[in-house]
Scaffold this active site. Structure first.
Site, PDB file in Angstrom:
ATOM      1  N   LEU A  92     -17.160  17.180  54.443  1.00 18.86           N
ATOM      2  CA  LEU A  92     -16.210  16.229  53.885  1.00 18.86           C
ATOM      3  C   LEU A  92     -15.001  16.208  54.800  1.00 18.86           C
ATOM      4  O   LEU A  92     -14.486  17.270  55.159  1.00 18.86           O
ATOM      5  CB  LEU A  92     -15.802  16.645  52.462  1.00 18.86           C
ATOM      6  CG  LEU A  92     -14.938  15.664  51.681  1.00 18.86           C
ATOM      7  CD1 LEU A  92     -15.202  15.810  50.187  1.00 18.86           C
ATOM      8  CD2 LEU A  92     -13.470  15.801  51.945  1.00 18.86           C
ATOM      9  N   VAL A  94     -11.428  13.571  56.128  1.00 16.57           N
ATOM     10  CA  VAL A  94     -10.605  12.370  56.038  1.00 16.57           C
ATOM     11  C   VAL A  94      -9.896  12.191  57.372  1.00 16.57           C
ATOM     12  O   VAL A  94      -9.392  13.167  57.946  1.00 16.57           O
ATOM     13  CB  VAL A  94      -9.585  12.475  54.881  1.00 16.57           C
ATOM     14  CG1 VAL A  94      -8.649  11.281  54.858  1.00 16.57           C
ATOM     15  CG2 VAL A  94     -10.311  12.620  53.544  1.00 16.57           C
ATOM     16  N   GLY A 100      -3.845  13.177  52.831  1.00 20.93           N
ATOM     17  CA  GLY A 100      -2.767  13.286  51.854  1.00 20.93           C
ATOM     18  C   GLY A 100      -2.635  12.070  50.952  1.00 20.93           C
ATOM     19  O   GLY A 100      -1.660  11.945  50.219  1.00 20.93           O
ATOM     20  N   TYR A 139     -11.054  23.031  47.069  1.00 23.46           N
ATOM     21  CA  TYR A 139     -12.215  23.147  46.189  1.00 23.46           C
ATOM     22  C   TYR A 139     -11.902  23.979  44.946  1.00 23.46           C
ATOM     23  O   TYR A 139     -12.367  23.658  43.856  1.00 23.46           O
ATOM     24  CB  TYR A 139     -13.410  23.697  46.952  1.00 23.46           C
ATOM     25  CG  TYR A 139     -13.933  22.719  47.973  1.00 23.46           C
ATOM     26  CD1 TYR A 139     -14.591  21.554  47.582  1.00 23.46           C
ATOM     27  CD2 TYR A 139     -13.742  22.937  49.333  1.00 23.46           C
ATOM     28  CE1 TYR A 139     -15.047  20.641  48.519  1.00 23.46           C
ATOM     29  CE2 TYR A 139     -14.207  22.022  50.278  1.00 23.46           C
ATOM     30  CZ  TYR A 139     -14.850  20.878  49.857  1.00 23.46           C
ATOM     31  OH  TYR A 139     -15.297  19.975  50.788  1.00 23.46           O
TER      32      TYR A 139
END
Length: 172
Positions: A92, A94, A100, A139
């Site tokens: 995963l 971004v 953010g 997580y």
């Protein structure tokens, strides 16, 4: 309030070359191997978050299994002694300039929704992730708990931390 970003399956024509998240291993995986794994080898599926036709994040998942011995004793009570089917959240990330903004959480929720569907369709005890050390708190915030490490070292790479979220702990 943050606006939801559309999330869809990776498509063969998607341009992944300019994706950078600040982690060279994740960038390399997405740019070079996500498509191969999904379209040629069929060993995982990558979902992408898209803003203005640009990929701003991704999550890769695959079916897997969990050795019950990795669970805490309280969690393995009443469970069979054989490996449990799980959804593995393999990666995963971004894009750096979009971090953010809640995109990682949206991608995580998409993966959790897939686990719930897998539970109904095929059987799934929960979600397993090998979290990078700097992602551990992300997580944990959503209920994942560390598992016992059965074996393995990665040499000079940071050791991922296996984590598990039972299907019963995923909000509906």
């Amino acid at each position: 309030m943050r606006q939801a970003v559309p999330i869809r399956r990776l498509e063969p024509g998607d341009d992944r070359n300019d994706f950078t998240c600040g982690n060279i291993d994740l960038d390399r995986f997405f740019q070079r191997f996500a498509g191969l794994n999904q379209f040629r080898h069929h060993i995982g599926v990558t979902y992408v978050a898209v803003e203005a036709r640009a990929i701003v994040g991704f999550v890769t998942v695959s079916p897997s299994e969990l050795d019950v011995a990795q669970l805490t004793e309280s969690k393995r009570k009443r469970l069979p002694k054989y490996p449990l089917p799980v959804l593995r959240l393999a990666r995963l990330a971004v894009r750096t300039d979009r971090q953010g903004r809640g995109i990682g959480l949206q991608l995580l929720r998409a993966a959790l929704t897939l686990a719930q569907q897998m539970s109904k369709d095929l059987g799934c005890a929960g979600v397993v992730v090998d979290a990078k050390p700097d992602a551990l708190s992300f997580y944990e915030k959503y209920g994942f708990e560390q598992l016992e490490v059965v074996a393995g070292q990665l040499g000079d790479r940071p050791q991922p931390i296996p984590m598990f979220l039972p299907i019963s702990s995923i909000p509906t």
